[in-house]
Design an enzyme around this catalytic site. Structure first.
Site, short mmCIF file in Angstrom:
data_model
loop_
_atom_site.label_atom_id
_atom_site.label_comp_id
_atom_site.label_asym_id
_atom_site.label_seq_id
_atom_site.Cartn_x
_atom_site.Cartn_y
_atom_site.Cartn_z
N ARG A 114 0.86 -1.18 0.00
CA ARG A 114 0.00 0.00 0.00
C ARG A 114 0.90 1.24 0.00
NH1 ARG A 114 -2.70 -0.01 6.12
NH2 ARG A 114 -0.75 0.10 7.26
N ASN A 152 -4.40 8.41 4.87
CA ASN A 152 -4.29 7.56 6.06
C ASN A 152 -2.84 7.45 6.47
OD1 ASN A 152 -5.71 5.64 7.92
ND2 ASN A 152 -4.10 4.30 7.16
N GLU A 153 -2.55 7.75 7.71
CA GLU A 153 -1.17 7.64 8.21
C GLU A 153 -0.17 8.09 7.14
OE1 GLU A 153 -0.62 3.68 9.80
OE2 GLU A 153 -1.55 4.27 11.68
N GLU A 310 -7.13 5.23 15.97
CA GLU A 310 -7.01 3.78 15.86
C GLU A 310 -6.28 3.23 17.07
OE1 GLU A 310 -5.01 2.22 12.44
OE2 GLU A 310 -5.94 3.66 11.09
N TRP A 318 1.44 -7.30 12.84
CA TRP A 318 2.65 -6.85 12.16
C TRP A 318 3.87 -6.79 13.06
CZ3 TRP A 318 3.56 -2.45 14.92
CH2 TRP A 318 2.45 -1.76 15.40
N GLU A 358 -3.96 -8.19 6.46
CA GLU A 358 -4.22 -7.96 7.88
C GLU A 358 -5.27 -8.90 8.45
OE1 GLU A 358 -2.71 -3.50 8.57
OE2 GLU A 358 -4.73 -3.61 7.75
N LYS A 359 -5.36 -10.10 7.85
CA LYS A 359 -6.43 -11.00 8.29
C LYS A 359 -6.21 -11.54 9.70
CE LYS A 359 -4.57 -14.81 5.50
NZ LYS A 359 -3.51 -13.96 4.90
N PHE A 360 -4.99 -11.45 10.23
CA PHE A 360 -4.77 -11.90 11.61
C PHE A 360 -4.74 -10.73 12.60
CE2 PHE A 360 -2.99 -15.59 9.25
CZ PHE A 360 -3.92 -16.52 9.71
N HIS A 361 -5.17 -9.56 12.14
CA HIS A 361 -5.27 -8.40 13.04
C HIS A 361 -6.60 -8.46 13.77
CE1 HIS A 361 -5.28 -4.23 14.37
NE2 HIS A 361 -4.08 -4.05 13.87
C1 GLA Z 1 -2.43 1.36 10.78
C2 GLA Z 1 -3.32 1.59 9.59
C3 GLA Z 1 -4.42 0.59 9.49
C4 GLA Z 1 -3.95 -0.79 9.83
C5 GLA Z 1 -3.36 -0.76 11.21
C6 GLA Z 1 -2.90 -2.13 11.67
O1 GLA Z 1 -2.79 2.04 11.89
O2 GLA Z 1 -3.85 2.88 9.54
O3 GLA Z 1 -4.89 0.63 8.16
O4 GLA Z 1 -2.99 -1.19 8.91
O5 GLA Z 1 -2.23 0.06 11.19
O6 GLA Z 1 -2.45 -2.09 13.01
#
Ligand code: GLA
Length: 666
Positions: A114, A152-153, A310, A318, A358-361
């Protein structure tokens, strides 16, 4: 995600990041039903949806998003709508390969992850703004939308790009900063190693080089890179401001070892500061890192309430070992952010993904569904936040400031310094930890902040400091403040040029000391001080020059040389810590500083119990977060808001629990 209720106290606001595009439409109605059950009242939508919203260049498909927003609105749930520019669709790189970012060694970073775009790319900027125009044009007046979420971030994965487009932008940025090449050559010290530039076109980002890259070139590239990310925020915000009336934010990453965005400079570009924070699973004391991040976010917000955009309900995916949250931890974490000034807590993500990176988040709705510890705790948190509605808008009491500057961080960790063991956040975390253990709340602020309201100011490893900021600290002490500065501070100016005449350069006069030479220690080597303290990493050949000596080395390379000093300046005092004290010694030092400065904890509490006070004029709320395995008793009088119980003089907080007392006015 969740937000505290409006100040009317009628509704709790609870927020999640919704990714409806990952799920069949049948799931959406169940989502709304579960959100209502959990008290969710705000969702972030569309963050990574560019490829779905604009499947081919210039052709927009909004049907699915229309239905999602309408459903949410019908369910009484509000929306933080993304501009969706966070990650370009694969077609952009195919049509414009020059938009892909490059590493310092020229490696191209391809789509498939991404944020695969060069932050200086005019093509990316134009296409992303077209998307913002389309999204804002369609949804500016949608009744569900209460906030806009830029990208985003920003800078999370692509902050440093070394491609030719970036090189050209870097040159433009340098022209702005220096005006002419003489200014640049002087600032970069290019007389050394035959680096003198005779033409702007000769200048590049600090790409992979044979030997140590020019430090000021590196520093300026770090400044430029933060500014380029900020420019994307500003461009999107500026456009939004012509089209929408809702507040605009973007999620910062303060306190996550995120080094490369200077959020102090970004803060004016958002209507409210929002932040993302994830626990460091490997750290058994991760609640300290959380508290530090929250206090720093509040500092970035200038003390105003902010939003936790968040965090996670449980494990992330991760880190090397993704430790899950134990029962009760979700609530302690969320309410610790609220204690420290968050007016809402939001989570990534609503429903755990079944595919993708991120399926294991963790999520609010785990793979196992709502009949789970996580979802039950989410519902409990929703009820808690509703009960805390009245806290919204209040500020946090803090008598201590810790100075923090991203530029000092960048500077101190450049190459070829006296010791690799001197890192920027090391002393910050050590001093912060000692304050946390003492129940003392600190604001983490930029050195240019107004210090006059603080009883104690700490300056950990402020390697790079501007004259004006060093002078402000001097004036603060002169006027009666107490300050403490740690080693390797005040060493260079903003061009990373040494301040001559002895260390610690900019703070020599304030501290009443002069160091003639650094004596960094070998890996693992320890030294002892004559007050019983143990230290490592750093010693220096220091001469008192007006300061009284509080402790000296008894061994190591400099026996008899002062390590800890105190200098009376005007009505105040400035302490210097010339070595890296271990934790017990740091705790003792901080106890002395706090005592001398007359700082009190929010409430007397045993170790492992977090106490913070929020205030709105005369009204105050005491947050008590019990991280220990034993019940604790804290002096407090008022109404405990999570249970509704009165406490008259003493509050009992069971192991692992949280209490929030609206304190009786005295
Ligand atoms: C960041 C991103 C999210 C996601 C989380 C995972 O904060 O903004 O899209 O990837 O990390 O912890």
């Amino acid at each position: 995600m969740m937000l505290i209720g409006r100040s009317t106290g009628k509704t709790t606001r609870k927020n999640v990041r919704l990714s409806p595009e990952q799920w069949p439409e049948e799931t959406w109605s169940e989502d709304i039903e579960l959100m209502r059950r959990a008290g969710v009242n705000l969702v972030s939508v569309g963050i990574f949806s560019w490829a779905l919203l604009e499947p081919t260049p210039g052709r927009f498909e909004f049907g699915w998003l229309d239905r999602v927003l309408d459903l949410l609105h019908d369910g009484g749930i509000q929306v933080d709508l993304a501009t969706a520019t966070a990650s370009p669709p694969p077609w952009l790189a195919r049509a414009h390969p020059e938009t892909l970012p490059r590493r310092a060694d020229g490696t191209i970073l391809w789509p498939g992850g991404r944020q695969a775009y060069c932050p200086s790319s005019p093509v990316f900027r134009e296409r992303s703004l077209e998307l913002v125009r389309a999204v804002a044009g369609r949804y500016a007046d949608h009744p569900a939308v209460v906030m806009w979420h830029v990208s985003n971030e920003l800078g999370c994965h692509n902050v440093h790009c070394y491609c030719d487009v970036s090189a050209e932008a870097f040159r433009g940025w340098l022209r702005e900063r220096y005006g002419d090449l003489d200014g640049l050559n002087d600032a970069w010290g290019t007389a050394f190693w035959s680096q003198r530039y005779g033409d702007w076109a000769e200048i590049n980002p600090p790409r992979t080089v044979t030997a140590i890259a020019n430090p000021t070139q590196q520093l300026d590239f770090l400044r430029f890179s933060s500014d380029e990310q900020r420019a994307q925020l500003r461009a999107e915000r500026e456009l939004l401001k012509t089209m929408v009336r809702q507040p605009v934010t973007t999620n910062f990453m303060v306190g996550m070892d995120i080094k490369h965005m200077d959020y102090h400079s970004w803060a004016p570009d958002v209507d409210l500061v929002s932040n993302d924070h994830y626990l460091t699973a490997a750290d058994p004391q991760a609640q300290l890192g959380l508290a530090l991040a929250a206090d720093h976010t509040r500092g970035v917000a200038g003390g105003d309430p902010w939003l936790l955009m968040e965090h996670s309900t449980s494990a992330v995916n991760w880190q090397p070992r993704n430790v899950a949250k134990l029962p009760g931890q979700l609530r302690r974490n969320s309410l610790a952010h609220v204690a420290r000034g968050a007016d809402g807590v939001l989570f990534f993500q609503w429903r755990a993904s079944r595919a993708g990176a991120e399926k294991f988040h963790s999520a609010l709705v785990p793979h196992a569904g709502p009949d789970t510890k996580v979802f039950r705790e989410v519902c409990q948190l929703g009820a808690n936040l509703k009960a805390l509605a009245e806290v919204r808008g209040s500020r946090v009491d803090a008598d201590v400031a810790i100075l923090f500057d991203w530029e000092a961080w960048w500077g101190v960790e450049l190459d070829s310094h006296p010791s690799v063991d001197v890192t920027y956040t090391d002393r910050l975390a050590a001093l912060y930890g000692a304050l946390w253990r003492a129940g003392v709340t600190a604001d983490i602020v930029h050195p240019s902040a107004d210090l006059s309201g603080y009883r104690l100011v700490l300056a950990p490893t402020l390697y790079l400091v501007r004259d004006v900021d060093a002078e402000a600290l001097h004036r603060y002490v002169q006027a009666g403040g107490t300050a403490a500065v740690t080693y390797f501070s005040g060493i260079v100016d903003e061009n990373d040029h040494i301040r001559l005449g002895g260390y610690p350069g900019a703070f020599r006069e304030l501290l009443g000391v002069r160091t003639e030479e650094f004596f960094p220690l070998r890996e693992g080597e320890q030294v002892r001080l004559d007050d019983g303290s143990v230290a490592d990493v750093w010693t220096e050949w220091l001469h008192p020059d007006g300061a009284e000596v509080l402790a000296s080395y008894t061994d190591g390379p400099l026996p008899g040389v002062p390590a800890l000093t105190r200098h009376r300046v005007g009505a105040g005092a400035a302490w210097y810590v010339g070595t890296r004290l271990d934790e017990p010694a740091t705790d003792r030092l901080v106890a002395r500083l706090v005592d001398e400065a007359g700082v009190r904890p929010a409430a007397p509490a045993p170790s492992g119990v977090e106490v913070v006070r929020r205030r709105d004029g005369e009204r105050t709320w005491l947050f008590v977060i019990n991280h220990t395995e034993a019940e604790v008793r804290i002096p407090a009088a008022g109404v405990e808001l999570l249970t509704g119980a009165r406490c008259a003089g003493e509050l009992t907080v069971p192991a692992g629990e949280v209490a929030v007392v609206r304190e009786d006015r005295v």
